[in-house]
Write a protein that holds these residues in place. Structure first.
Motif, PDB file in Angstrom:
ATOM      1  N   VAL A 106     -10.722   0.634   4.184  1.00 22.08           N
ATOM      2  CA  VAL A 106     -10.559  -0.268   3.039  1.00 22.08           C
ATOM      3  C   VAL A 106      -9.995  -1.645   3.413  1.00 22.08           C
ATOM      4  O   VAL A 106     -10.513  -2.666   2.936  1.00 22.08           O
ATOM      5  CB  VAL A 106      -9.688   0.408   1.960  1.00 22.08           C
ATOM      6  N   PRO A 107      -8.955  -1.750   4.263  1.00 22.87           N
ATOM      7  CA  PRO A 107      -8.463  -3.089   4.597  1.00 22.87           C
ATOM      8  C   PRO A 107      -9.510  -3.976   5.257  1.00 22.87           C
ATOM      9  O   PRO A 107      -9.320  -5.192   5.353  1.00 22.87           O
ATOM     10  CB  PRO A 107      -7.298  -2.805   5.555  1.00 22.87           C
ATOM     11  N   HIS A 133       0.801  -1.222   0.000  1.00 27.71           N
ATOM     12  CA  HIS A 133       0.000   0.000   0.000  1.00 27.71           C
ATOM     13  C   HIS A 133       0.833   1.272   0.000  1.00 27.71           C
ATOM     14  O   HIS A 133       0.288   2.362  -0.224  1.00 27.71           O
ATOM     15  CB  HIS A 133      -0.954  -0.014   1.200  1.00 27.71           C
ATOM     16  N   TRP A 158     -12.080  -5.074   4.069  1.00 27.72           N
ATOM     17  CA  TRP A 158     -12.714  -6.052   3.174  1.00 27.72           C
ATOM     18  C   TRP A 158     -12.303  -7.473   3.564  1.00 27.72           C
ATOM     19  O   TRP A 158     -13.099  -8.412   3.428  1.00 27.72           O
ATOM     20  CB  TRP A 158     -12.350  -5.781   1.715  1.00 27.72           C
ATOM     21  N   THR A 159     -11.087  -7.625   4.084  1.00 27.31           N
ATOM     22  CA  THR A 159     -10.657  -8.956   4.509  1.00 27.31           C
ATOM     23  C   THR A 159     -11.397  -9.391   5.769  1.00 27.31           C
ATOM     24  O   THR A 159     -11.661 -10.584   5.960  1.00 27.31           O
ATOM     25  CB  THR A 159      -9.146  -8.982   4.766  1.00 27.31           C
ATOM     26  N   PRO A 210     -20.682  -6.603   2.679  1.00 25.82           N
ATOM     27  CA  PRO A 210     -20.152  -6.008   1.439  1.00 25.82           C
ATOM     28  C   PRO A 210     -21.131  -5.011   0.859  1.00 25.82           C
ATOM     29  O   PRO A 210     -22.326  -5.292   0.728  1.00 25.82           O
ATOM     30  CB  PRO A 210     -19.970  -7.227   0.520  1.00 25.82           C
ATOM     31  N   TYR A 224     -15.611  -2.309  -0.900  1.00 23.69           N
ATOM     32  CA  TYR A 224     -14.721  -1.996   0.209  1.00 23.69           C
ATOM     33  C   TYR A 224     -15.478  -1.214   1.272  1.00 23.69           C
ATOM     34  O   TYR A 224     -16.263  -0.312   0.948  1.00 23.69           O
ATOM     35  CB  TYR A 224     -13.533  -1.153  -0.254  1.00 23.69           C
ATOM     36  N   SER A 244     -20.335  -1.004   6.653  1.00 26.57           N
ATOM     37  CA  SER A 244     -18.969  -1.149   7.137  1.00 26.57           C
ATOM     38  C   SER A 244     -18.944  -1.628   8.582  1.00 26.57           C
ATOM     39  O   SER A 244     -18.165  -2.518   8.947  1.00 26.57           O
ATOM     40  CB  SER A 244     -18.226   0.186   7.015  1.00 26.57           C
ATOM     41  N   ASN A 302     -14.469  -8.708   6.407  1.00 28.41           N
ATOM     42  CA  ASN A 302     -15.769  -9.206   5.968  1.00 28.41           C
ATOM     43  C   ASN A 302     -15.691 -10.697   5.680  1.00 28.41           C
ATOM     44  O   ASN A 302     -16.600 -11.463   6.025  1.00 28.41           O
ATOM     45  CB  ASN A 302     -16.227  -8.447   4.724  1.00 28.41           C
ATOM     46  N   SER A 315     -18.551   0.866  -2.513  1.00 29.05           N
ATOM     47  CA  SER A 315     -18.059   2.148  -2.023  1.00 29.05           C
ATOM     48  C   SER A 315     -18.520   3.268  -2.947  1.00 29.05           C
ATOM     49  O   SER A 315     -18.433   3.151  -4.167  1.00 29.05           O
ATOM     50  CB  SER A 315     -16.531   2.134  -1.968  1.00 29.05           C
ATOM     51  N   LEU A 335     -16.285  -0.247  -5.669  1.00 28.34           N
ATOM     52  CA  LEU A 335     -15.744  -1.531  -5.236  1.00 28.34           C
ATOM     53  C   LEU A 335     -16.326  -1.926  -3.883  1.00 28.34           C
ATOM     54  O   LEU A 335     -16.787  -1.080  -3.112  1.00 28.34           O
ATOM     55  CB  LEU A 335     -14.225  -1.466  -5.156  1.00 28.34           C
TER      56      LEU A 335
END
Length: 353
Positions: free
Chosen positions: A130-131, A21, A133-134, A116, A126, A111, A136, A119, A124
């Protein structure tokens, strides 16, 4: 459960994600190249480790569905909600400091709920952090794993394996168009299964320094070469990165079961603080990038290298500070509460329980 190799791999995976990143603020500073694509595979190592740790933690225990969900929620949710709330407040009161966040009520609610949702910034799936998403996917894995606890202990491996294989198979067969169904049937869920299978296979066998070394010697090059392989063979992520990640985790564990690994304090600390580092590094990198733009350092090669080094150090320091001041005290508080409850229960007469 106290495998040093797991702590060290967590540290490596977290640093890989940070390196990956750093490319975002570097691009805003004028960097036109690209960092190695395999760095994003730190996430895949995390997924394999998660499957390993979760299965191993309950393999020989009788854990209720409620207790399992409670423990996972207390481990994941508090810090994630804190960092998410920080971003929401910045989006409301100082949106000029956020380059990739747009305030949207439904997106923010999703969030917090680990659901999911596209955005508003780029469409996307996210969350505002943003991180996340993992996470989820972590929560989806926990939901499935918790259901496996309803089965007899000897059938747990079959139950969780069946669910983690059935969901991606349904996605491959029916090709859903809904974002939620695409998320719930992603083949990336198989990476958790890799970790589960490693825990099941290795829990009752001795280590093998030779076998572990071979897995590492094969897994690491395949992992590093994944972006190059993808240019010629269109394989799914769980094949390109997930399988090598599983080989690396299994290899490291086999080596550790055969040979005691040294106790390195810094890698252990980075492993312990990997969750805090994972959640906060994006904020630190963004702040460092905006600060660097306001300083008279130019955008030459030396300036970019200096920024990269300082941004990495600042991210690691931020993750360690958040871990020491927030995450670690929180987890100690939750554990002390759980231990006190167990102590009160144990002190009661059997007839009163």
């Amino acid at each position: 459960m106290n495998y040093r190799s797991i702590h060290y791999l967590r540290a490596v995976a977290a640093l890989m994600v940070v390196f990956c990143h750093i490319e975002i603020p570097l691009a805003r500073l004028g960097y036109q190249g690209s960092l190695p694509g395999f760095l994003e595979g730190g996430v895949d190592i995390f997924f394999v480790i998660s499957g390993f740790v979760i299965f191993l933690s309950i393999q020989s225990k009788s854990v209720s569905l409620f207790e399992f969900y409670k423990r996972r929620i207390l481990r994941i949710v508090p810090l994630y909600w804190m960092v998410t709330t920080f971003l929401v407040l910045v989006a409301v009161f100082a949106p000029q400091f956020l380059k990739s966040v747009r305030f949207d009520t439904l997106h923010i609610a999703a969030s917090y709920a680990f659901l999911p949702y596209p955005s508003p910034a780029d469409g996307l799936l996210y969350p505002i952090l943003v991180p996340g998403w993992t996470l989820n996917y972590e929560m989806l894995f926990y939901a499935a794993f918790g259901l496996s606890l309803l089965s007899p202990r000897r059938w747990r491996i079959m139950a969780i394996s069946g669910m983690l294989m059935a969901l991606p198979l349904l996605g491959l067969v029916f090709r859903p168009a809904s974002p939620g169904l695409i998320f719930a049937t992603s083949t990336i869920l198989l990476e958790f299964l890799f970790g589960v299978m490693i825990a099941w296979l290795l829990s009752n066998r001795t280590g093998s320094r030779t076998g572990g070394a071979w897995l590492l010697l094969l897994g690491v090059p395949l992992f590093v070469a994944a972006p190059v392989i993808a240019q010629y063979i269109p394989l799914q992520r769980f094949v390109l990165l997930g399988i090598p990640a599983g080989m690396i985790v299994a290899g490291a564990l086999l080596v550790e079961k055969a040979v005691a690994l040294p106790a390195w304090r810094l890698p252990r600390l980075l492993g312990d603080s990997s969750y805090s580092l994972y959640l906060t590094h994006g904020i630190v990198l963004s702040a460092m990038g905006q600060l660097w733009l306001r300083l008279p350092f130019g955008n030459g090669g030396f300036s970019l290298v200096a920024f990269g080094v300082l941004a990495l150090l600042a991210s690691v320091l931020g993750g360690v500070v958040v871990y020491r001041l927030i995450d670690e005290p929180l987890q100690k508080y939750f554990r002390s509460g759980a231990n006190a409850k167990e102590g009160r229960l144990a002190a009661q007469p059997v007839a009163a329980r």
